[in-house]
Design an enzyme around this catalytic site. Structure first.
Site, PDB file in Angstrom:
ATOM      1  N   GLU A   1      -6.906 -28.748  10.300  1.00  0.00           N
ATOM      2  CA  GLU A   1      -6.760 -28.170   8.956  1.00  0.00           C
ATOM      3  C   GLU A   1      -7.803 -27.095   8.672  1.00  0.00           C
ATOM      4  O   GLU A   1      -7.460 -25.989   8.237  1.00  0.00           O
ATOM      5  CB  GLU A   1      -6.870 -29.274   7.904  1.00  0.00           C
ATOM      6  CG  GLU A   1      -6.749 -28.744   6.468  1.00  0.00           C
ATOM      7  CD  GLU A   1      -7.050 -29.804   5.435  1.00  0.00           C
ATOM      8  OE1 GLU A   1      -7.012 -29.470   4.245  1.00  0.00           O
ATOM      9  OE2 GLU A   1      -7.351 -30.957   5.810  1.00  0.00           O
TER      10      GLU A   1
ATOM     11  N   ASP B   1      -8.720 -33.797   6.460  1.00  0.00           N
ATOM     12  CA  ASP B   1      -9.608 -34.606   5.640  1.00  0.00           C
ATOM     13  C   ASP B   1      -8.783 -35.576   4.796  1.00  0.00           C
ATOM     14  O   ASP B   1      -7.567 -35.690   4.977  1.00  0.00           O
ATOM     15  CB  ASP B   1     -10.516 -33.729   4.769  1.00  0.00           C
ATOM     16  CG  ASP B   1      -9.715 -32.789   3.869  1.00  0.00           C
ATOM     17  OD1 ASP B   1      -8.550 -33.112   3.554  1.00  0.00           O
ATOM     18  OD2 ASP B   1     -10.252 -31.735   3.470  1.00  0.00           O
TER      19      ASP B   1
ATOM     20  N   TYR C   1       0.804  -1.221   0.000  1.00  0.00           N
ATOM     21  CA  TYR C   1       0.000   0.000   0.000  1.00  0.00           C
ATOM     22  C   TYR C   1       0.839   1.275   0.000  1.00  0.00           C
ATOM     23  O   TYR C   1       0.288   2.372  -0.101  1.00  0.00           O
ATOM     24  CB  TYR C   1      -0.969  -0.004   1.187  1.00  0.00           C
ATOM     25  CG  TYR C   1      -2.224  -0.797   0.903  1.00  0.00           C
ATOM     26  CD1 TYR C   1      -3.132  -0.376  -0.066  1.00  0.00           C
ATOM     27  CD2 TYR C   1      -2.499  -1.981   1.576  1.00  0.00           C
ATOM     28  CE1 TYR C   1      -4.269  -1.105  -0.352  1.00  0.00           C
ATOM     29  CE2 TYR C   1      -3.632  -2.719   1.299  1.00  0.00           C
ATOM     30  CZ  TYR C   1      -4.518  -2.277   0.337  1.00  0.00           C
ATOM     31  OH  TYR C   1      -5.651  -3.001   0.060  1.00  0.00           O
TER      32      TYR C   1
END
Length: 293
Positions: free
Chosen positions: A232, A285, A147
């Protein structure tokens, strides 16, 4: 429920025993093979010591001096760094994980090449910003640097890539450049520490706390956690907190990177391991890419 709980803690105790054996083996390895020993905790801490800062500034000065020397000879200057775009440049070590090969191929930014002159100029600009940060022992996030001149960088991705390339060019960890990434990870459970501003942080609050931006600067860590659980998904993390898992399995620490973990979250896990050596488990997963995480 009691049987399940007893089984869980029995398995956890066996895991802790195996980790303690691994730690003893590592210490024996370092004693017998000092040439192969690596101060992993020191490299991960990014301590920002005077010697380290001087080395980084000297490396940046050397890059600019090489450019001035080329110009004085009426030659086109260039910048080179190990290419991060190919797996051929990467090797795996048991102790440290993925490492850049010593004979890695390089990417070259040439001042007289139209396709790289813009990236060449931006790299010099970011190197000058890093030099000032290291010299003054101050820190800035990549977002803050972007920025400063959004039109010049074009996108945050461009700046992120340049910072990583400079890290390869100077052969120092990214966090040693005093350029930080905004943390996205969260941590909860039996952990207290003092952050870089001197504030006391207690992670046992109901919703957990954000992982600090400067993990290497936190001090006075205290925890009685019997294990660390890496989650996760953020949704799963929040569900566990809603179910009061930190109390039901107390004392423990639960941490999430909200998907692919950012650098600060990975450093925090390493900090917990270096400080407390707790058993570390992961709740993920069945995605085949999970081992990479």
């Amino acid at each position: 429920m009691s049987d399940i709980s007893d089984t869980f803690w029995h398995i956890l105790d066996e895991y802790r025993t195996s980790l303690e054996g691994f730690e003893r083996a590592e210490k024996l390895r370092e004693h017998c093979l000092p040439g192969e020993a690596t101060d992993v905790s020191g490299s991960a801490s990014g301590s920002g010591t005077g010697t380290e800062s001087c080395n980084i500034m000297a490396a940046i000065e050397a890059q600019f001096e090489a450019i001035f020397a080329s110009l004085s000879r009426m030659e086109s200057p260039s910048l080179s760094y190990n290419s991060r775009s190919t797996w051929d440049n990467i090797r795996y070590q048991d102790r440290t994980g993925l490492k850049m090969r010593e004979d890695a191929s390089n990417t070259v930014l040439k001042f007289d090449a139209p396709q790289s002159i813009n990236r060449f100029a931006l790299t010099l600009k970011v190197m000058s910003i890093i030099y000032k940060l290291v010299q003054s022992n101050t820190y800035s996030t990549k977002r803050d640097i972007f920025y400063q001149d959004t039109q010049m960088f074009g996108s945050q991705t461009v700046l992120d890539d340049i910072v990583d390339n400079i890290s390869c060019m100077l052969k120092v960890p990214r966090w040693s450049l005093h350029v930080l990434a905004t943390s996205k990870g969260c941590i909860a459970g039996d952990l207290q520490y003092t952050d870089t501003d001197g504030n006391f942080v207690d992670c046992s609050v109901t919703a957990g706390v954000l992982v600090p931006n400067r993990v290497e600067g936190i001090e006075n860590l205290h925890s009685n956690a019997k294990f660390v659980l890496i989650v996760e998904k953020d949704a799963t993390f929040q569900k566990l907190l809603d179910d009061d898992v930190c109390s039901k399995l107390a004392p423990c620490i639960v941490i999430t990177g909200k998907g692919f973990p950012d650098l600060n979250t990975r450093l925090m896990v390493r900090k917990l391991w270096d400080t407390f050596h707790p058993p570390i488990m992961a709740l993920v997963d069945a995605d085949p890419h999970v081992p990479v995480l």
